[in-house]
Design an enzyme around this catalytic site. Structure first.
Site, mmCIF file in Angstrom:
data_model
loop_
_atom_site.group_PDB
_atom_site.id
_atom_site.type_symbol
_atom_site.label_atom_id
_atom_site.label_comp_id
_atom_site.label_asym_id
_atom_site.label_seq_id
_atom_site.Cartn_x
_atom_site.Cartn_y
_atom_site.Cartn_z
ATOM 1 N N TYR A 17 -29.102 16.266 32.962
ATOM 2 C CA TYR A 17 -29.963 16.728 34.269
ATOM 3 C C TYR A 17 -29.007 17.711 35.054
ATOM 4 C CZ TYR A 17 -32.307 12.570 32.796
ATOM 5 O OH TYR A 17 -32.989 11.758 31.891
ATOM 6 N N TYR A 145 -39.713 4.359 34.294
ATOM 7 C CA TYR A 145 -38.915 5.176 33.276
ATOM 8 C C TYR A 145 -38.766 4.747 31.959
ATOM 9 C CZ TYR A 145 -35.312 8.244 31.314
ATOM 10 O OH TYR A 145 -34.811 8.969 30.227
ATOM 11 N N ASP A 246 -41.111 -2.356 27.617
ATOM 12 C CA ASP A 246 -39.744 -1.584 27.535
ATOM 13 C C ASP A 246 -38.572 -2.212 27.882
ATOM 14 O OD1 ASP A 246 -37.829 0.343 27.389
ATOM 15 O OD2 ASP A 246 -39.012 1.901 28.540
ATOM 16 N N LYS A 275 -30.151 0.695 24.595
ATOM 17 C CA LYS A 275 -28.985 0.814 25.358
ATOM 18 C C LYS A 275 -28.108 -0.362 24.824
ATOM 19 C CE LYS A 275 -30.214 3.037 29.389
ATOM 20 N NZ LYS A 275 -31.522 3.671 29.634
#
Ligand SMILES: *Cc1c(COP(=O)(O)O)cnc(C)c1O
Length: 327
Positions: A17, A145, A246, A275
């Site tokens: 980003y 997210y 999630d 992750k």
């Protein structure tokens, strides 16, 4: 004229980003150990973010290092098409044992976003297999997210996510208000009123609800009341909608329980992990589902194949480290 490495980095390499014009500074890390990063100039800092929450055992954990070296000496990679290997089998066994009993079919993906894509495909194919193509939309809550690929992006927060940029390229999903009650608040039944209305109105076109259980991570570290999750599970059951949890950020102990769904005693139909799966060593993720969802997909069009298969799916090196991390 040669330029310094850090200037080369600045001019040529995108970081997450960032813009190529006047990017944020990037600091060059030489090595990492335990919870510390050592910079090129010798400075040592504590990584309080554990590399975006992934490094659950610290950097250079001796058991993970040793398993990684051992696996490299056998093979770093081999394709997963028509081939299998011990690290994938060990990892899947451990994942199935650690997660709720109903979750017993595993897709080993190469990143969190991909595992979300796979979860959504599972949900869509589940309804296609039952000749219910109209059940193709997703319901989620604001502030979430779920990753940077397109379908995952479509269920990220519509304001703080990337919707405004890619408006024309991402399809619109349904966004309920973000949960407002925290785990310390008293639960009131009207907290779920809007959700109930949305289910009543849209269940006919809903394939699945997707959300981060208990904590909205990247969207602002917002903790919400477990009763909210229980209500969503119940609404999904009542209205025949799948529930995708999630747990890419929350999984593997990040909220105090092994998985955040345990705070509400809820079992999703589809679960994404990523992750911390490899202890933060390399990229790997997985999507787990129930026998029922897997077998229903198996009866669907196209010979019942789940239509996904990345090149580095089930990478042995990553699977070996992940299995050891779980051990
Ligand atoms: C990080 C994250 C993802 C995306 O995972 P990547 O490996 O970055 O693609 C998806 N969902 C949640 C909740 C995450 O925290």
């Amino acid at each position: 004229m040669s330029i310094s490495d850090i200037e080369f980095d600045r001019q040529h390499i995108w970081h997450p980003y960032t813009s190529m014009l006047n990017p944020l500074p990037a600091y060059k890390v030489e090595s990492a150990k335990g919870c510390s990063l050592t910079f090129e100039n010798g400075a040592e800092v504590i990584d309080g973010m554990s590399s975006w929450w992934a490094v659950i055992h610290g950097y250079r954990n001796s058991r993970l290092d040793s398993v990684a070296h051992g696996q490299i000496d056998k093979m770093s990679h081999v394709m997963f098409g028509g081939i299998t290997h011990q690290p994938a089998i060990d990892l899947a066994r451990r994942l199935i044992n650690l997660t709720p009993a109903e979750l017993e079919r595993v897709f080993i993906a190469d990143s969190g976003s991909v595992s979300v894509e796979v979860a959504i495909k599972m949900a869509l194919q589940f309804w296609l297999a039952q000749e219910r193509p109209e059940k193709h939309r997703l319901l989620t809550v604001k502030g979430g997210y779920h990753g940077d690929t397109f379908k995952a992006m479509s269920v990220c927060d519509p304001v703080n996510g990337m919707h405004h940029l890619f408006n024309k390229a991402i399809n619109s999903q349904l966004f309920a208000d973000a949960p407002t009650l925290t785990p310390n608040d008293e639960w009131t039944d009207d907290a779920g009123q809007q959700l109930r209305l949305w289910f009543e109105q849209f269940h006919g076109e809903l394939a699945a609800v997707i959300l981060e259980p208990i904590v909205q991570g990247a969207g602002g570290m917002r903790f919400y009341h477990p009763e909210y999750l229980r209500l969503i599970r119940k609404l999904c059951d009542d209205f025949n909608v799948l529930l995708i949890a999630d747990e890419i950020a929350t999984g593997f102990g990040r909220t105090g329980k092994l998985f955040a769904c345990e705070h509400a005693d809820v079992t999703p139909d589809i679960l994404c992990v990523g992750k911390a799966l490899t202890g933060g060593y390399m990229t790997l993720a997985a999507t787990l589902t129930t026998k029922k969802v897997a077998e229903t997909i198996g009866q669907g069009p196209g010979g019942g194949a789940l239509m996904h298969g990345p090149t580095f799916m089930g990478n042995p090196l990553a699977c070996a480290v992940a299995a050891e991390s779980l051990a």
